[in-house]
Write an enzyme that holds these catalytic residues in place. Structure first.
Site, PDB file in Angstrom:
ATOM      1  N   GLU A 137     -16.239  -3.521 -20.722  1.00 61.08           N
ATOM      2  CA  GLU A 137     -17.208  -2.689 -20.015  1.00 61.08           C
ATOM      3  C   GLU A 137     -18.079  -3.516 -19.074  1.00 61.08           C
ATOM      4  O   GLU A 137     -18.783  -2.987 -18.211  1.00 61.08           O
ATOM      5  CB  GLU A 137     -18.089  -1.908 -21.000  1.00 61.08           C
ATOM      6  CG  GLU A 137     -19.325  -2.633 -21.505  1.00 61.08           C
ATOM      7  CD  GLU A 137     -19.013  -3.765 -22.457  1.00 61.08           C
ATOM      8  OE1 GLU A 137     -19.042  -4.933 -22.008  1.00 61.08           O
ATOM      9  OE2 GLU A 137     -18.754  -3.506 -23.633  1.00 61.08           O
ATOM     10  N   HIS A 183     -25.212 -10.941 -26.636  1.00 60.98           N
ATOM     11  CA  HIS A 183     -23.785 -10.770 -26.919  1.00 60.98           C
ATOM     12  C   HIS A 183     -22.940 -11.922 -26.380  1.00 60.98           C
ATOM     13  O   HIS A 183     -21.746 -12.016 -26.701  1.00 60.98           O
ATOM     14  CB  HIS A 183     -23.279  -9.457 -26.320  1.00 60.98           C
ATOM     15  CG  HIS A 183     -23.850  -8.239 -26.969  1.00 60.98           C
ATOM     16  ND1 HIS A 183     -23.818  -8.030 -28.331  1.00 60.98           N
ATOM     17  CD2 HIS A 183     -24.487  -7.150 -26.433  1.00 60.98           C
ATOM     18  CE1 HIS A 183     -24.404  -6.878 -28.616  1.00 60.98           C
ATOM     19  NE2 HIS A 183     -24.822  -6.334 -27.487  1.00 60.98           N
ATOM     20  N   ASP A 216     -32.503  -5.683 -31.484  1.00 60.35           N
ATOM     21  CA  ASP A 216     -31.692  -4.809 -30.642  1.00 60.35           C
ATOM     22  C   ASP A 216     -30.792  -3.947 -31.533  1.00 60.35           C
ATOM     23  O   ASP A 216     -30.373  -4.381 -32.613  1.00 60.35           O
ATOM     24  CB  ASP A 216     -30.845  -5.674 -29.716  1.00 60.35           C
ATOM     25  CG  ASP A 216     -30.105  -4.882 -28.658  1.00 60.35           C
ATOM     26  OD1 ASP A 216     -30.583  -4.844 -27.519  1.00 60.35           O
ATOM     27  OD2 ASP A 216     -29.036  -4.319 -28.972  1.00 60.35           O
ATOM     28  N   TYR A 240     -31.632   1.551 -23.146  1.00 62.79           N
ATOM     29  CA  TYR A 240     -30.962   2.233 -22.042  1.00 62.79           C
ATOM     30  C   TYR A 240     -31.448   3.662 -21.812  1.00 62.79           C
ATOM     31  O   TYR A 240     -30.916   4.347 -20.943  1.00 62.79           O
ATOM     32  CB  TYR A 240     -29.447   2.182 -22.271  1.00 62.79           C
ATOM     33  CG  TYR A 240     -29.015   0.764 -22.538  1.00 62.79           C
ATOM     34  CD1 TYR A 240     -29.007  -0.173 -21.518  1.00 62.79           C
ATOM     35  CD2 TYR A 240     -28.711   0.331 -23.829  1.00 62.79           C
ATOM     36  CE1 TYR A 240     -28.674  -1.502 -21.758  1.00 62.79           C
ATOM     37  CE2 TYR A 240     -28.382  -0.988 -24.078  1.00 62.79           C
ATOM     38  CZ  TYR A 240     -28.364  -1.897 -23.046  1.00 62.79           C
ATOM     39  OH  TYR A 240     -28.056  -3.212 -23.299  1.00 62.79           O
TER      40      TYR A 240
END
Length: 343
Positions: free
Chosen positions: A118, A160, A196, A324
């Site tokens: 992605e 990540h 997160d 987001y």
């Protein structure tokens, strides 16, 4: 609390993200930071400064040199090969394939260094990633010089990214570089607390065999959400690092009562270990209306979470990660900082 922020984050804005079988505008977009900056100003966080130039020395010491060279040169190689669009991984090594041989073709090289397709690379990604880690470095230097806390408004995010792979919108692991800089400047015990919604797989990977950096992550259960293949509770570290990695995976629908209990347990472990400094991977995608998450935290819960973290009384660097629900990302982020300051 001083805030470090670079306008160069805008250089990274992929025009498409593969989500649900179709291309959409990326969830991780420049406007996220506009909402955070606006909220910072409204709440009188006015000490916002640009970082100095990035210091590559701690980055090259921590991350794979070949990976860093790839990030720096990928766009030019991609275009030289005649590729028309943005860089998106299409071929990745799977079970039974060679993981120890790096392809020469850029299409294969992208797949080798990527763990989640992605995440696209654009012409400005490398410079944006460097500006992001530069903000984290500036925040670390500020705290190491005596400030009680600093906020690195990082974009792209970082948790990540492993030592040799990108994905999950992340390219350079800002929190890991910050933790390593604290070690290099004399701190013997550094804790990284990742709040997160998604597991900080990159940070775990980097420190998994080390006993000098304790890692704790609160996140969605990997059997239900990205990054899927890592982040289980039985992952405790390896070798010298065994017993210094703590995961708190939680199922869909988790509310603040369960989430805060996990936070308290992580804080207790960090305190019992005797951490000297704290790095917080500050993602606010545990919010109830986040489009790619499934926890049920309210905005006020982030204030309380910040207060709990602040009670540790540790020198602290916050590195921005995810979040987001863009119209609320500023409120939720600043709530954590205000809660921390209240403590």
């Amino acid at each position: 609390m001083r805030v470090f922020y670079s306008e160069d984050h805008r250089l990274h804005f992929p025009q498409a993200e593969l989500s649900g079988g179709q291309f959409v505008t990326p969830f991780e977009r420049p406007s996220r930071l506009e909402y955070i900056l606006n909220r910072l100003r409204k709440r009188q966080f006015l000490d916002v400064v640009a970082p100095e130039a990035v210091d590559m020395a701690p980055i090259t010491a921590l991350l794979d040199p070949g990976y860093l060279t790839f990030l720096e040169t990928a766009w030019d190689e991609w275009k030289a090969a005649g590729m028309g669009g943005e860089i998106i991984a299409a071929n990745v090594p799977a079970r039974g394939m060679h993981m120890d041989r790096i392809p020469e073709n850029i299409d294969g090289k992208v797949g080798y260094y990527c763990h989640a397709s992605e995440t696209a690379i654009t012409q400005g990604t490398w410079k944006a990633a460097l500006s992001s880690v530069a903000s984290a470095q500036a925040a670390q230097r500020h705290v190491a010089a005596g400030a009680n806390a600093a906020f690195a408004l990082c974009r792209p995010p970082g948790h990540h990214a492993t030592a040799d792979q990108y994905g999950g919108f992340c390219f350079i692991n800002n929190a890991a570089v910050t933790a390593q800089m604290f070690r290099d400047s004399g701190a013997e015990r550094v804790a990284v607390l990742d709040i997160d919604f998604h597991h900080g797989n990159g940070t775990q990977d980097i420190f998994y065999e080390r006993a000098d950096v304790l890692f704790a992550s609160l996140h969605g259960a990997p059997q239900q959400t990205y990054p899927y293949f890592i982040g289980y509770a039985d992952e405790k570290g390896r070798g010298e690092g065994e017993g210094y990695n703590f995961n708190y995976p939680m199922l869909s629908g988790t509310g603040y009562s369960q989430w805060s209990a996990a936070l308290d347990d992580a804080i207790a472990k960090i305190s019992a270990w005797g951490a000297e400094v704290l790095v917080v991977s500050l993602g606010v995608d545990a919010y109830k209306d986040d489009p790619i998450s499934f926890f049920q935290l309210e905005s006020d819960d982030f204030t309380d979470a910040g207060r709990r973290i602040g009670r540790m009384k540790l020198p602290t660097v916050f590195c921005m990660e995810g979040g987001y629900a863009v119209e609320m990302v500023g409120v939720n982020t600043v709530n954590v900082l205000e809660g921390f300051a209240d403590a």
